[in-house]
Write an enzyme that holds these catalytic residues in place. Structure first.
Site, PDB file in Angstrom:
ATOM      1  N   GLY A   1       0.823  -1.208   0.000  1.00  0.00           N
ATOM      2  CA  GLY A   1       0.000   0.000   0.000  1.00  0.00           C
ATOM      3  C   GLY A   1       0.854   1.254   0.000  1.00  0.00           C
TER       4      GLY A   1
ATOM      5  N   ASP B   1      -0.053   0.314  13.092  1.00  0.00           N
ATOM      6  CA  ASP B   1       0.340  -1.031  12.671  1.00  0.00           C
ATOM      7  C   ASP B   1       0.491  -1.989  13.850  1.00  0.00           C
ATOM      8  OD1 ASP B   1       0.333  -0.269  10.027  1.00  0.00           O
ATOM      9  OD2 ASP B   1       2.470   0.234   9.997  1.00  0.00           O
TER      10      ASP B   1
ATOM     11  N   LYS C   1      -6.590  -2.015   6.101  1.00  0.00           N
ATOM     12  CA  LYS C   1      -5.171  -2.407   6.012  1.00  0.00           C
ATOM     13  C   LYS C   1      -5.042  -3.639   5.105  1.00  0.00           C
ATOM     14  CE  LYS C   1      -3.611   0.979   8.249  1.00  0.00           C
ATOM     15  NZ  LYS C   1      -2.776   1.953   7.546  1.00  0.00           N
TER      16      LYS C   1
HETATM   17  C1  S3P Z   1       2.809   3.920   6.414  1.00  0.00           C
HETATM   18  C2  S3P Z   1       1.755   4.546   7.000  1.00  0.00           C
HETATM   19  C3  S3P Z   1       0.651   3.843   7.653  1.00  0.00           C
HETATM   20  C4  S3P Z   1       1.015   2.408   7.972  1.00  0.00           C
HETATM   21  C5  S3P Z   1       1.709   1.719   6.831  1.00  0.00           C
HETATM   22  C6  S3P Z   1       2.976   2.469   6.453  1.00  0.00           C
HETATM   23  C7  S3P Z   1       3.818   4.752   5.720  1.00  0.00           C
HETATM   24  O1  S3P Z   1      -0.477   3.860   6.794  1.00  0.00           O
HETATM   25  O2  S3P Z   1      -0.152   1.681   8.324  1.00  0.00           O
HETATM   26  O3  S3P Z   1       2.061   0.397   7.199  1.00  0.00           O
HETATM   27  O4  S3P Z   1       4.927   4.256   5.448  1.00  0.00           O
HETATM   28  O5  S3P Z   1       3.517   5.918   5.456  1.00  0.00           O
HETATM   29  P1  S3P Z   1      -1.473   5.108   6.790  1.00  0.00           P
HETATM   30  O6  S3P Z   1      -0.640   6.311   6.813  1.00  0.00           O
HETATM   31  O7  S3P Z   1      -2.269   5.031   5.540  1.00  0.00           O
HETATM   32  O8  S3P Z   1      -2.311   4.930   8.018  1.00  0.00           O
END
Ligand code: S3P
Length: 449
Positions: free
Chosen positions: A102, A328, A355
């Protein structure tokens, strides 16, 4: 070595040893993505050390290479990047496959918003269900266009424009990925773009830009919100980046040491960024024996060494305001709560549904399956912990393509009278390739000492 797709987790005592990058503690995943991307944009060569070796970061690296960035792998954890001194990316021949990542998907949208190319990105079945509208909306305001599915999910085509207009944007969902995507678009947009962040989320992009002397400015508003101003079109010089250990990965080791009898584990060179280390202060509030040592700074990021030993756990109540700093960590925090004496409540977990899996549901289902009475009420998770005694075990957990669910229930099995079988564990590869090796080391040291 690839993580097998089924793991059996046995009751353990005496987890002892020192865990650091040499033993396989992964480099911070968030910092690793950003080091590769900002190294690609810098003027000159960036030497990265301590890079996360998981598949998610590899997908960011592969995407950058397909866009024409020259990245040389010197060892599994070090890279030399010949920066492009800006955004002159080439049109890749094929659509970019981003696996389960993601962060790669959201950050690439921001990175490519200002490139006049047509770039198709797609991912695995889990990534293909994750919401992308949260990045598409602000990037469309800049002047980028997207083609996505009717549900605004991947596969997605990014149709960037070299004539973006700066935006002034209040982020409606607390997300570092969204904030970082906007920052990356703003960096190649003439003028000053402004982001208002109502709730602070992890700030690795901002810290790395400050380290690289990029013009980014912060104002704390009377409302308590943070205003971030980014000057566009500024060429910046490359600097070497060392990636600290990943606190989200270390949290599994810490909870294992807490729940297994006669254990003491030292974890070295860990990111101690205040927006990431909250898990350890929550574990301390729950009664964890955690010593924190050698707090220092590197590349604008705080770092520390910690030592965690077997602890008697109290339950905890976690407010919605804490969600971004623990985003997380809820899977592993749920395991700590399962072995606490009493009821823990985690409030405001709506974002957990978006997630790598619907984590709220996965925790509810699998904790109940393991005999831990758990409820969902509105968006809160309520866990009735059983105290320090082991669970009965003997169950099979399906990780559902979610590395954090797989790792959390593996840790639960370390305190089960009958082994837990975890299916679909190859996803652990996305963030923590040496997860099993580390637990083998910690119990092996016990056998020989
Ligand atoms: C991350 C931000 C978080 C986290 C993901 C990594 C990042 O997501 O859950 O594992 O590296 O910016 P969100 O910012 O969408 O909550």
């Amino acid at each position: 070595m690839k993580t097998p797709n089924t793991l059996t987790s046995f009751r353990q005592s005496h987890l002892n040893g020192v865990i650091n990058a040499e033993i396989g503690l992964p480099g911070d995943k968030s910092v690793s993505h950003r080091a590769l991307i900002l190294g690609a944009l810098a003027h000159g060569n960036t030497q990265i050390t301590g890079l996360n070796t998981g598949e998610d970061v590899e997908y960011t690296e592969l995407a950058l290479k397909s866009l024409g960035v020259d990245i040389i792998q010197q060892s599994p954890t070090s890279r030399l990047i010949h920066g492009k001194s800006g955004w002159n990316f080439k049109q890749p021949i094929n659509p970019l496959y981003l696996g389960n990542s993601g962060t790669t998907a959201r950050l690439l949208c921001g990175l490519l918003a200002s490139s006049p190319l047509n770039i198709q990105v797609y991912g695995d079945s889990s990534l293909s269900q994750r919401p992308m509208r949260r990045v598409m909306t602000p990037l469309t305001e800049f002047g980028c266009q997207f083609e996505a599915t009717p549900e605004n999910t991947l596969p997605l085509t990014i149709k960037g424009s070299s004539k973006l207009e700066p935006i002034d944007y209040v982020i409606p969902v607390a997300s570092s990925q969204v904030k970082s995507a906007i920052i990356l678009a703003a960096m190649n947009t003439k003028g000053i773009s402004r982001i208002i962040e109502p709730i602070k989320t992890r700030d690795h992009t901002e810290r790395m830009l400050q380290y690289l002397d990029y013009p980014i400015h912060f104002t704390l508003l009377e409302s308590g919100h943070t205003q971030i101003d980014i000057e566009g079109k500024h060429v910046f010089n490359a600097k070497d980046i060392s990636v600290p250990g990943d606190p989200s990965a270390a949290a599994y080791i810490a909870v294992a040491a807490m729940i297994c009898p006669y254990s003491t584990v030292r974890i070295e060179n860990l990111s101690w960024n205040p927006l990431r280390s909250r898990i350890f202060s929550i574990l301390q509030e729950m009664g964890a024996n955690i010593k924190i040592e050698n707090i220092r700074n590197e590349c604008f990021e705080p770092i520390a060494d910690i030592e965690v030993s077997t602890s008697y756990n109290r339950p905890c109540i976690i407010k919605s305001e804490d969600v971004p700093a623990l985003i997380d960590e809820y899977p592993i925090l749920s395991i700590a709560a399962a072995f606490a004496e009493g009821t823990s409540v985690f409030h405001g977990l709506r974002e957990l549904r978006y997630k790598e899996s619907d984590r709220l549901n996965a925790l509810y289902r699998n904790l109940n399956l393991c005999g831990i009475e758990t409820h969902i009420q509105d968006e809160s998770l309520i866990i009735n912990g059983i105290g320090p005694k082991p669970i009965f075990g003997g169950k099979t957990i399906n990780a559902g393509k979610d590395h954090r669910i797989a790792m959390a229930f593996y840790i639960m099995g370390l305190s089960a009278r009958n082994p837990l079988i975890i299916q679909g564990t190859d996803c652990i590869q996305s963030s923590f390739p040496h997860f099993i090796k580390i637990f083998d080391e910690l119990s092996y040291l016990r056998a020989v000492s």
